[in-house]
Scaffold this motif. Structure first.
Motif, short mmCIF file in Angstrom:
data_model
loop_
_atom_site.label_atom_id
_atom_site.label_comp_id
_atom_site.label_asym_id
_atom_site.label_seq_id
_atom_site.Cartn_x
_atom_site.Cartn_y
_atom_site.Cartn_z
N PRO A 38 -0.66 -10.10 0.20
CA PRO A 38 0.62 -10.80 0.22
C PRO A 38 1.76 -9.91 -0.25
N SER A 39 2.97 -10.34 0.04
CA SER A 39 4.16 -9.63 -0.40
C SER A 39 4.11 -9.50 -1.93
N GLY A 40 4.37 -8.29 -2.40
CA GLY A 40 4.41 -8.08 -3.86
C GLY A 40 3.05 -7.80 -4.47
N SER A 41 1.99 -7.69 -3.64
CA SER A 41 0.65 -7.50 -4.21
C SER A 41 0.41 -6.06 -4.64
N GLY A 42 1.23 -5.12 -4.17
CA GLY A 42 1.08 -3.74 -4.62
C GLY A 42 0.72 -2.75 -3.54
N LYS A 43 0.86 -3.13 -2.26
CA LYS A 43 0.47 -2.22 -1.18
C LYS A 43 1.35 -0.97 -1.15
N SER A 44 2.67 -1.18 -1.23
CA SER A 44 3.57 -0.01 -1.19
C SER A 44 3.38 0.84 -2.44
N THR A 45 3.08 0.18 -3.54
CA THR A 45 2.85 0.92 -4.79
C THR A 45 1.63 1.83 -4.63
N LEU A 46 0.61 1.34 -3.95
CA LEU A 46 -0.58 2.16 -3.70
C LEU A 46 -0.24 3.33 -2.78
N ALA A 81 7.88 5.27 5.58
CA ALA A 81 8.11 4.40 4.42
C ALA A 81 8.45 3.00 4.89
N GLN A 82 8.50 2.07 3.93
CA GLN A 82 8.77 0.69 4.33
C GLN A 82 10.23 0.51 4.75
N SER A 83 11.15 1.13 4.00
CA SER A 83 12.54 1.02 4.44
C SER A 83 12.85 2.25 5.27
N THR A 190 -0.27 -3.71 6.21
CA THR A 190 0.13 -4.73 7.18
C THR A 190 0.02 -6.12 6.57
N HIS A 191 0.80 -7.05 7.14
CA HIS A 191 0.66 -8.48 6.81
C HIS A 191 -0.09 -9.17 7.93
N VAL A 192 -0.32 -8.45 9.02
CA VAL A 192 -0.78 -9.08 10.25
C VAL A 192 -2.29 -8.96 10.37
N1 LIG Z 1 10.56 0.57 -8.57
C1 LIG Z 1 10.03 -0.55 -9.07
N2 LIG Z 1 10.27 -0.92 -10.36
C2 LIG Z 1 9.73 -2.04 -10.87
N3 LIG Z 1 8.92 -2.88 -10.19
C3 LIG Z 1 8.66 -2.57 -8.91
C4 LIG Z 1 9.19 -1.40 -8.28
N4 LIG Z 1 8.74 -1.34 -7.01
C5 LIG Z 1 7.96 -2.43 -6.85
N5 LIG Z 1 7.91 -3.16 -7.98
C6 LIG Z 1 7.13 -4.41 -8.19
O1 LIG Z 1 5.76 -4.10 -7.95
C7 LIG Z 1 5.12 -5.21 -7.32
C8 LIG Z 1 4.41 -4.69 -6.07
O2 LIG Z 1 5.40 -4.25 -5.15
P1 LIG Z 1 4.99 -3.53 -3.78
O3 LIG Z 1 6.26 -3.13 -3.11
O4 LIG Z 1 3.98 -2.49 -4.06
O5 LIG Z 1 4.29 -4.74 -3.02
P2 LIG Z 1 3.86 -4.86 -1.49
O6 LIG Z 1 2.48 -5.42 -1.50
O7 LIG Z 1 4.08 -3.58 -0.80
O8 LIG Z 1 4.87 -5.98 -0.98
P3 LIG Z 1 5.49 -6.17 0.49
O9 LIG Z 1 4.37 -6.59 1.36
O10 LIG Z 1 6.52 -7.26 0.29
O11 LIG Z 1 6.10 -4.87 0.88
C9 LIG Z 1 6.18 -6.26 -7.08
O12 LIG Z 1 6.10 -7.22 -8.11
C10 LIG Z 1 7.47 -5.47 -7.16
O13 LIG Z 1 8.51 -6.29 -7.64
#
Ligand SMILES: Nc1ncnc2c1ncn2[C@@H]1O[C@H](COP(=O)(O)OP(=O)(O)OP(=O)(O)O)[C@@H](O)[C@H]1O
Length: 246
Positions: A38-46, A81-83, A190-192
């Protein structure tokens, strides 16, 4: 065979907030791994951790057996990247030329690849338009085309199919499979669910944890369901039962 990407016991976050914990994954050469959650689960962070944009709080990330970030290894990765980081005041073609030159490609080499990379995303007819006049989906497609320049050994794609219609998505998947068969290692988010089914391996992330991991068929068997979406739902319920639903 040496794995292309390994993540071991990764804990990651921002400041004192922990976003990901106990993440382990291995992607071998020529494999496609999809991160889904889901959105915000941490995929982009990984993804940022794998690219070396964020250093692990704990654990290890290695690409081609090298800790990230590493300039040489970054040169082997096509990253989306995502953006979209595009120049709005340049045309699509000028953006490709610019990013190709950053990779050290000369104009002849860039032009030799233009038809191929823009054909994959069906952007050929729009190359002379300014990016500021592109739709969101067209910008995603241009970003994907840029990531393919220079025939990278590894592709890391954050939400490559957002805003892309099903026909073009199928075409892009055909090309990603071809690239993988040629030895390119691909990691994408992906979300899909239809995208997830196309990958060799899935990593489902929810509430910062890997709740299910394996091949699409392996996960269907393990969770005794018929659709990947149901794996996600069942694994999510298991996690809620374990952690409590708050
Ligand atoms: N630079 C940052 N500083 C603080 N918190 C952050 C930062 N970037 C992301 N987060 C938080 O880390 C969590 C995971 O974000 P991330 O972007 O990794 O999720 P995601 O799974 O990729 O979401 P989406 O599918 O919406 O892109 C979210 O709660 C977000 O608010």
């Amino acid at each position: 065979m040496q794995p292309t990407i390994t993540v071991q016991d990764l804990e990651q976050g921002y400041g004192k907030t922990i976003i990901l914990k106990d993440i382990n994954l291995t992607v071998n050469q020529g494999q496609i791994l999809a991160l889904i959650g889901p959105s915000g689960s941490g995929k982009s962070t990984l993804i940022k951790s794998i690219m070396g944009m964020l250093l692990p709080k704990q654990g290890q990330v290695r690409v081609l057996d090298t800790p990230m970030p590493n300039r040489l290894i970054l040169g082997k990765i096509g990253f989306m990247a995502q953006s979209d980081a595009l120049y709005q005041g340049l045309t699509g073609k000028e953006n490709l030329e610019f990013f190709g030159s950053l990779l050290g490609m000369n104009q002849a080499k860039i032009h030799a690849q233009l038809d191929y990379v823009t054909g994959i995303v069906n952007l050929g007819p729009h190359l002379d338009k300014f990016v500021k006049d592109y739709s969101g989906g067209m910008k995603r497609r241009l970003s994907l085309a840029i990531s393919l320049l220079g025939q990278p050994q590894i592709l890391i794609l954050d939400e490559p199919t957002v805003g892309i219609d099903p026909e073009l998505r199928a075409h892009i998947w055909d090309e990603l499979h071809k690239l993988a068969q040629q030895g390119c290692t691909i990691l994408l988010t992906t979300h899909v669910m239809e995208d997830a089914e196309q990958a060799d391996q899935l990593l489902m992330i929810r509430r910062g944890e890997a709740i299910a991991q394996g091949s699409p068929q392996g996960l269907l068997d393990q969770f005794e369901v018929k659709q990947i979406e149901q794996v996600f739902i069942k694994a999510g319920r298991n996690q809620d039962a374990r952690l409590g639903s708050n």
